[in-house]
Every structure is written in C-alpha cells, then in structure tokens.
Design a protein around this motif. Structure first.
Motif, PDB file in Angstrom:
ATOM      1  N   ARG A  75       4.481  -5.635 -55.657  1.00  0.00           N
ATOM      2  CA  ARG A  75       5.588  -5.158 -54.824  1.00  0.00           C
ATOM      3  C   ARG A  75       6.440  -4.096 -55.530  1.00  0.00           C
ATOM      4  N   ASN A  76       5.762  -3.038 -55.973  1.00  0.00           N
ATOM      5  CA  ASN A  76       6.426  -1.878 -56.533  1.00  0.00           C
ATOM      6  C   ASN A  76       5.919  -0.644 -55.789  1.00  0.00           C
ATOM      7  N   LYS A  77       5.947   0.509 -56.434  1.00  0.00           N
ATOM      8  CA  LYS A  77       5.479   1.754 -55.801  1.00  0.00           C
ATOM      9  C   LYS A  77       4.413   2.420 -56.657  1.00  0.00           C
ATOM     10  N   ILE A  96      -0.947  -7.089 -59.307  1.00  0.00           N
ATOM     11  CA  ILE A  96      -0.473  -5.767 -58.890  1.00  0.00           C
ATOM     12  C   ILE A  96      -0.648  -5.544 -57.385  1.00  0.00           C
ATOM     13  N   SER A  97      -0.541  -6.626 -56.612  1.00  0.00           N
ATOM     14  CA  SER A  97      -0.640  -6.549 -55.152  1.00  0.00           C
ATOM     15  C   SER A  97       0.568  -5.820 -54.557  1.00  0.00           C
ATOM     16  N   TYR A  98       0.397  -5.372 -53.336  1.00  0.00           N
ATOM     17  CA  TYR A  98       1.464  -4.689 -52.584  1.00  0.00           C
ATOM     18  C   TYR A  98       2.018  -3.481 -53.327  1.00  0.00           C
ATOM     19  N   ASN A  99       1.110  -2.571 -53.689  1.00  0.00           N
ATOM     20  CA  ASN A  99       1.479  -1.287 -54.255  1.00  0.00           C
ATOM     21  C   ASN A  99       0.758  -0.219 -53.430  1.00  0.00           C
ATOM     22  N   SER A 100       0.556   0.957 -53.981  1.00  0.00           N
ATOM     23  CA  SER A 100      -0.102   2.047 -53.252  1.00  0.00           C
ATOM     24  C   SER A 100      -1.308   2.576 -54.020  1.00  0.00           C
ATOM     25  N   ILE A 101      -2.033   1.696 -54.695  1.00  0.00           N
ATOM     26  CA  ILE A 101      -3.154   2.104 -55.542  1.00  0.00           C
ATOM     27  C   ILE A 101      -4.379   2.380 -54.681  1.00  0.00           C
ATOM     28  N   ASP A 102      -4.934   3.592 -54.839  1.00  0.00           N
ATOM     29  CA  ASP A 102      -6.169   3.938 -54.122  1.00  0.00           C
ATOM     30  C   ASP A 102      -7.272   4.368 -55.084  1.00  0.00           C
ATOM     31  N   ASP A 103      -6.925   4.534 -56.355  1.00  0.00           N
ATOM     32  CA  ASP A 103      -7.852   5.014 -57.370  1.00  0.00           C
ATOM     33  C   ASP A 103      -7.853   4.015 -58.524  1.00  0.00           C
ATOM     34  N   TYR A 117      -5.275  -9.572 -59.309  1.00  0.00           N
ATOM     35  CA  TYR A 117      -4.746  -9.727 -57.953  1.00  0.00           C
ATOM     36  C   TYR A 117      -4.213  -8.374 -57.529  1.00  0.00           C
ATOM     37  N   MET A 118      -4.970  -7.702 -56.675  1.00  0.00           N
ATOM     38  CA  MET A 118      -4.539  -6.385 -56.190  1.00  0.00           C
ATOM     39  C   MET A 118      -4.745  -6.259 -54.685  1.00  0.00           C
ATOM     40  N   SER A 119      -4.313  -7.284 -53.969  1.00  0.00           N
ATOM     41  CA  SER A 119      -4.390  -7.245 -52.513  1.00  0.00           C
ATOM     42  C   SER A 119      -3.390  -6.228 -51.965  1.00  0.00           C
ATOM     43  N   ASN A 120      -3.624  -5.816 -50.746  1.00  0.00           N
ATOM     44  CA  ASN A 120      -2.692  -4.948 -50.028  1.00  0.00           C
ATOM     45  C   ASN A 120      -2.326  -3.687 -50.800  1.00  0.00           C
ATOM     46  N   ASN A 140     -11.979 -13.689 -61.196  1.00  0.00           N
ATOM     47  CA  ASN A 140     -11.123 -13.999 -60.055  1.00  0.00           C
ATOM     48  C   ASN A 140     -10.491 -12.706 -59.539  1.00  0.00           C
ATOM     49  N   LEU A 141     -10.798 -12.343 -58.295  1.00  0.00           N
ATOM     50  CA  LEU A 141     -10.317 -11.100 -57.706  1.00  0.00           C
ATOM     51  C   LEU A 141      -9.705 -11.366 -56.342  1.00  0.00           C
ATOM     52  N   LEU A 142      -8.487 -10.877 -56.149  1.00  0.00           N
ATOM     53  CA  LEU A 142      -7.835 -10.915 -54.845  1.00  0.00           C
ATOM     54  C   LEU A 142      -7.755  -9.469 -54.372  1.00  0.00           C
ATOM     55  N   PHE A 143      -8.482  -9.148 -53.310  1.00  0.00           N
ATOM     56  CA  PHE A 143      -8.624  -7.761 -52.859  1.00  0.00           C
ATOM     57  C   PHE A 143      -8.350  -7.609 -51.361  1.00  0.00           C
ATOM     58  N   VAL A 144      -8.056  -8.710 -50.692  1.00  0.00           N
ATOM     59  CA  VAL A 144      -7.804  -8.695 -49.257  1.00  0.00           C
ATOM     60  C   VAL A 144      -6.656  -7.722 -48.951  1.00  0.00           C
ATOM     61  N   GLY A 145      -6.724  -7.078 -47.795  1.00  0.00           N
ATOM     62  CA  GLY A 145      -5.651  -6.168 -47.406  1.00  0.00           C
ATOM     63  C   GLY A 145      -5.849  -4.734 -47.841  1.00  0.00           C
ATOM     64  N   ASN A 146      -6.881  -4.453 -48.624  1.00  0.00           N
ATOM     65  CA  ASN A 146      -7.242  -3.074 -48.948  1.00  0.00           C
ATOM     66  C   ASN A 146      -8.111  -2.553 -47.803  1.00  0.00           C
ATOM     67  N   PRO A 147      -8.052  -1.259 -47.472  1.00  0.00           N
ATOM     68  CA  PRO A 147      -8.863  -0.739 -46.375  1.00  0.00           C
ATOM     69  C   PRO A 147     -10.354  -1.055 -46.507  1.00  0.00           C
TER      70      PRO A 147
END
Length: 194
Positions: A75-77, A96-103, A117-120, A140-147
């Motif tokens: 929940r950062n930017k 690092i979920s709920y950020n704007s990481i695309d790369d 954990y990098m969902s959303n 262990n990977l949390l990736f749900v919410g990524n396009p």
C-alpha cells in the motif's frame, strides 16, 4: 513525514533504540512517509521492517540493513523493484501488494526470498512473470489482482501455467499447489494403483 521523524516517534513510543531493534513498524504514518531516507541505514539490527500504508515511491537506502529478513512495503506508490540489491542476500519475505509495479526487473537479486506477496499490482505479461524464475527459494507467491492473473483466471489456466513456470512453488494465491507427481506419490504410498 521523514523516516527520521517516524523513527524518533517510534523510539519515544516503544522505549527502544531503533539501531538495536529487530522489529520496526512504521506503517500508516500520519502524515505518511514519502521517501525511504538515509536514516534507514542506522537500523543495523533490524530483521523485520514495515513501511506499509505510506506514500513511498522508490525503494532506497537499505544499505545498512544487513540482517533484514522481512520487508513490508504494501500500500505505497512503488513502481519498480529497484533498490533491493542491498538486502538481496538476507531478504526472505517481501510484502509489496497494492502498489503500481508492472516490471519485475531486479527481482532476481533476492536469492533467499521464500515468500513474495505482490497482489494487486500491474504485472501484465508472462515475460515479466518469468523473471520470478530467478528466485530459487521462492515457495509462496501471492499474485492475485495483477492483470496477468486476472486474464488467465478467466481462461481457467492461471494456477496451471503459473505453477509450470515456477516449479518450486508450494503455495500460490493462498492455496497449496498439488502437482501431478505428488498426487501419484500419495496414492502409491497408500498401496493403491496409480
């Protein structure tokens, strides 16, 4: 707010010296932390650092955190994973979920990372997802919410494709991965035909 100010408040509240503490929580600061400033380098004993729910845009100044095992930046930017090199040899968990990481360039510096954990976030392509192959310990990977996950969940092949790409994974999006060879071993160990 600066990290330096947040650490001063944390010390006043906890009664501990930040430079000696193993677990430091600076999440949800009011006003929010905007930059990971050089005062972070004083946290030489820190094993778990939480900077979630702030307004941080870049990962920086982790050089002094030689014992860091868990880093929480949800929940950062944040837009990239650049800046993790300094903790690449010790980090075991990155939240690092709920950020704007695309790369995902640079993710492979974290050789001991077990949990990510990098969902959303904004990962859209398999090319980016395949960069996670550079994490030999990831289980262990949390990736749900990524396009990418959304698109392939609709097609019904997300878990299959993701677990094929990352054969060491044991848990994906909160669910245990059961591979065909595990199923076969399970039935044959009970004495049933496979």
């Amino acid at each position: 707010m600066t990290v330096k100010e947040a650490l001063r408040k944390w010390e006043e509240k906890s009664g501990e010296k930040a430079s000696e503490a193993k677990d430091i929580k600076l999440y949800g600061q009011i006003p929010p932390i905007e930059k990971m400033d050089p005062s972070l380098s004083s946290l030489t004993s820190c094993e778990k650092l939480s900077l979630s729910t702030n307004c941080i845009e870049k990962i920086t100044n982790l050089d002094g955190l030689k014992n860091l095992k868990i880093l929480s930046l949800g929940r950062n930017k944040i837009k990239t994973l650049d800046g993790l090199e300094a903790v690449g040899d010790t980090l075991e968990e990155l939240w690092i979920s709920y950020n704007s990481i695309d790369d995902l360039t640079g993710v492979d510096v974290m050789k001991k990372l077990k949990l990510l954990y990098m969902s959303n976030n904004k990962v859209k392509t398999w090319v980016e997802f395949e960069k996670l192959k550079g994490l030999p310990c990831l289980v262990n990977l949390l990736f749900v919410g990524n396009p990418l996950a959304k698109q392939h969940t609709k097609k019904g092949n997300w878990r299959t494709e993701a677990s094929k790409t990352l054969p060491n994974l044991r848990k994906l999006d909160g669910e245990i991965i059961i591979r065909k060879e595990q199923e076969e071993e399970g039935t044959s160990s009970k004495g049933l035909p496979t």
